[in-house]
Enzyme design. Structure first.
Site, PDB file in Angstrom:
ATOM      1  CB  SER A  10      39.392  44.042  34.087  1.00  0.00           C
ATOM      2  OG  SER A  10      38.365  43.658  33.191  1.00  0.00           O
ATOM      3  CG  HIS A  35      40.581  40.104  35.604  1.00  0.00           C
ATOM      4  ND1 HIS A  35      40.603  39.125  36.581  1.00  0.00           N
ATOM      5  CD2 HIS A  35      39.270  40.370  35.380  1.00  0.00           C
ATOM      6  CE1 HIS A  35      39.358  38.822  36.936  1.00  0.00           C
ATOM      7  NE2 HIS A  35      38.534  39.568  36.213  1.00  0.00           N
ATOM      8  CG  ASP A  37      36.124  40.461  33.543  1.00  0.00           C
ATOM      9  OD1 ASP A  37      36.120  39.714  34.536  1.00  0.00           O
ATOM     10  OD2 ASP A  37      36.568  41.630  33.566  1.00  0.00           O
ATOM     11  CG  MET A  39      30.937  38.626  31.050  1.00  0.00           C
ATOM     12  SD  MET A  39      30.321  40.318  31.081  1.00  0.00           S
ATOM     13  CE  MET A  39      31.566  41.081  32.130  1.00  0.00           C
ATOM     14  CG  HIS A  69      36.042  36.530  36.497  1.00  0.00           C
ATOM     15  ND1 HIS A  69      35.613  37.795  36.869  1.00  0.00           N
ATOM     16  CD2 HIS A  69      35.149  35.664  37.050  1.00  0.00           C
ATOM     17  CE1 HIS A  69      34.520  37.694  37.598  1.00  0.00           C
ATOM     18  NE2 HIS A  69      34.215  36.420  37.722  1.00  0.00           N
ATOM     19  CG  MET A  71      31.649  36.371  35.426  1.00  0.00           C
ATOM     20  SD  MET A  71      31.795  38.134  35.117  1.00  0.00           S
ATOM     21  CE  MET A  71      33.312  38.139  34.180  1.00  0.00           C
ATOM     22  CG  MET A 140      32.393  38.666  41.858  1.00  0.00           C
ATOM     23  SD  MET A 140      33.676  39.081  40.646  1.00  0.00           S
ATOM     24  CE  MET A 140      33.007  40.576  39.900  1.00  0.00           C
ATOM     25  CG  ASP A 178      36.709  41.432  39.151  1.00  0.00           C
ATOM     26  OD1 ASP A 178      36.718  42.587  38.703  1.00  0.00           O
ATOM     27  OD2 ASP A 178      36.439  40.418  38.464  1.00  0.00           O
TER      28      ASP A 178
HETATM   29  C1  DX5 Z   1      32.658  42.558  36.295  1.00  0.00           C
HETATM   30  C2  DX5 Z   1      34.035  42.068  35.920  1.00  0.00           C
HETATM   31  C3  DX5 Z   1      35.140  42.954  36.344  1.00  0.00           C
HETATM   32  C4  DX5 Z   1      35.111  44.287  35.740  1.00  0.00           C
HETATM   33  C5  DX5 Z   1      35.810  45.249  36.664  1.00  0.00           C
HETATM   34  O1  DX5 Z   1      31.718  41.707  35.765  1.00  0.00           O
HETATM   35  O2  DX5 Z   1      34.270  40.816  36.487  1.00  0.00           O
HETATM   36  O3  DX5 Z   1      36.409  42.354  36.139  1.00  0.00           O
HETATM   37  O4  DX5 Z   1      35.729  44.333  34.488  1.00  0.00           O
HETATM   38  O5  DX5 Z   1      35.601  46.477  36.137  1.00  0.00           O
HETATM   39  P1  DX5 Z   1      35.709  47.812  36.996  1.00  0.00           P
HETATM   40  O6  DX5 Z   1      37.090  47.865  37.539  1.00  0.00           O
HETATM   41  O7  DX5 Z   1      35.431  48.830  35.971  1.00  0.00           O
HETATM   42  O8  DX5 Z   1      34.676  47.740  38.061  1.00  0.00           O
HETATM   43 ZN    ZN Z   2      36.466  39.870  36.495  1.00  0.00          ZN
END
Ligand code: DX5
Ligand code: ZN
Length: 218
Positions: A10, A35, A37, A39, A69, A71, A140, A178
């Site tokens: 990620s 990956h 993310d 948000m 991903h 969110m 998750m 994840d």
């Molecule tokens: C959380 C994300 C993850 C995050 C994982 O909201 O969806 O992908 O980046 O990070 P680590 O591996 O640091 O928990």
């Molecule tokens: Zn993620």
């Protein structure tokens, strides 16, 4: 059929002032998944990247596989933008109120792979209606929003339950996990049934230990 293990680092866990360096590190580790993310500051209490970042990275590194991903409270409004940005796989959460099935169909119509995502407290049954429609289920291990949190071990049974549902239904979706994955816990997550491992913090801090733990998992 058993899927081969993929590690999807990620880029949230890398240096945001040097995203191309993060992709270079992923390539140097011999990996191809990235990956990303996304948000919205509403479904999760943080903001991160938009389709422009995916477009820039996929333009510079078209050989990589972009695992996006979302969110977002309204992911269905952004499928076209992320599809055009070069995403290869787009995963959407089941928790917000929007047309999940129609959104999965739209992702496939645009020629992309589609996934659904379950938060730690969302039961596996919430994914059941979508299993025949997806390429991947993302489970998750932390409440989404931030990297660097601790893995919630109570999701191990959900990983196993989904692996069992996959076997019984003779489907072949990937099971991705994840959040909070480290060199110390990745083996038990794979043994529970995960075949796709997202790692942000641990990948960028302890790349070799993480890769070795995955390789040595029996
Ligand atoms: C959380 C994300 C993850 C995050 C994982 O909201 O969806 O992908 O980046 O990070 P680590 O591996 O640091 O928990
Ligand atoms: Zn993620």
């Amino acid at each position: 059929m058993v899927n081969s293990i993929e590690i999807a680092p990620s880029i949230l866990g890398g240096d945001h002032s040097a995203l191309a360096d993060s992709v270079d590190k992923i390539k140097a580790a011999g990996l191809s998944w990235v990956h990303v993310d996304i948000m919205d500051g509403h479904f999760v209490p943080n903001l991160s990247f938009g389709p422009g970042i995916v477009k820039s990275l996929s333009g510079k590194f078209p050989e990589m596989f972009y695992d996006v991903h979302l969110m977002l409270d309204n992911p269905h409004l952004y499928i076209d933008a992320f599809s055009k940005s070069g995403a290869n796989l787009i995963s959407i959460h089941v928790e917000p109120d929007y047309p999940v099935e129609a959104t999965l169909q739209e992702i496939h119509l645009l020629g992309k792979k589609a996934g659904v995502v379950l938060n730690p407290k969302t039961p596996e049954g919430a994914a059941a209606p979508y299993l025949p429609l997806v390429d991947l289920i993302l489970i998750m291990g932390v409440q989404p929003g931030f990297g660097g949190q601790k893995f919630d071990a109570s999701v191990l049974s959900k990983i196993s339950a989904l692996a069992k549902m996959r076997e019984e239904s003779k489907l072949n979706f990937r099971i991705e996990v994840d959040g909070g994955i480290t060199a110390a816990n990745v083996s038990e997550i794979i043994r529970a049934g995960a075949d796709t491992i997202v790692a942000g913090t641990e990948f960028f801090r302890n790349t070799q230990s993480l890769l070795e733990s995955v390789k040595n998992t029996k």
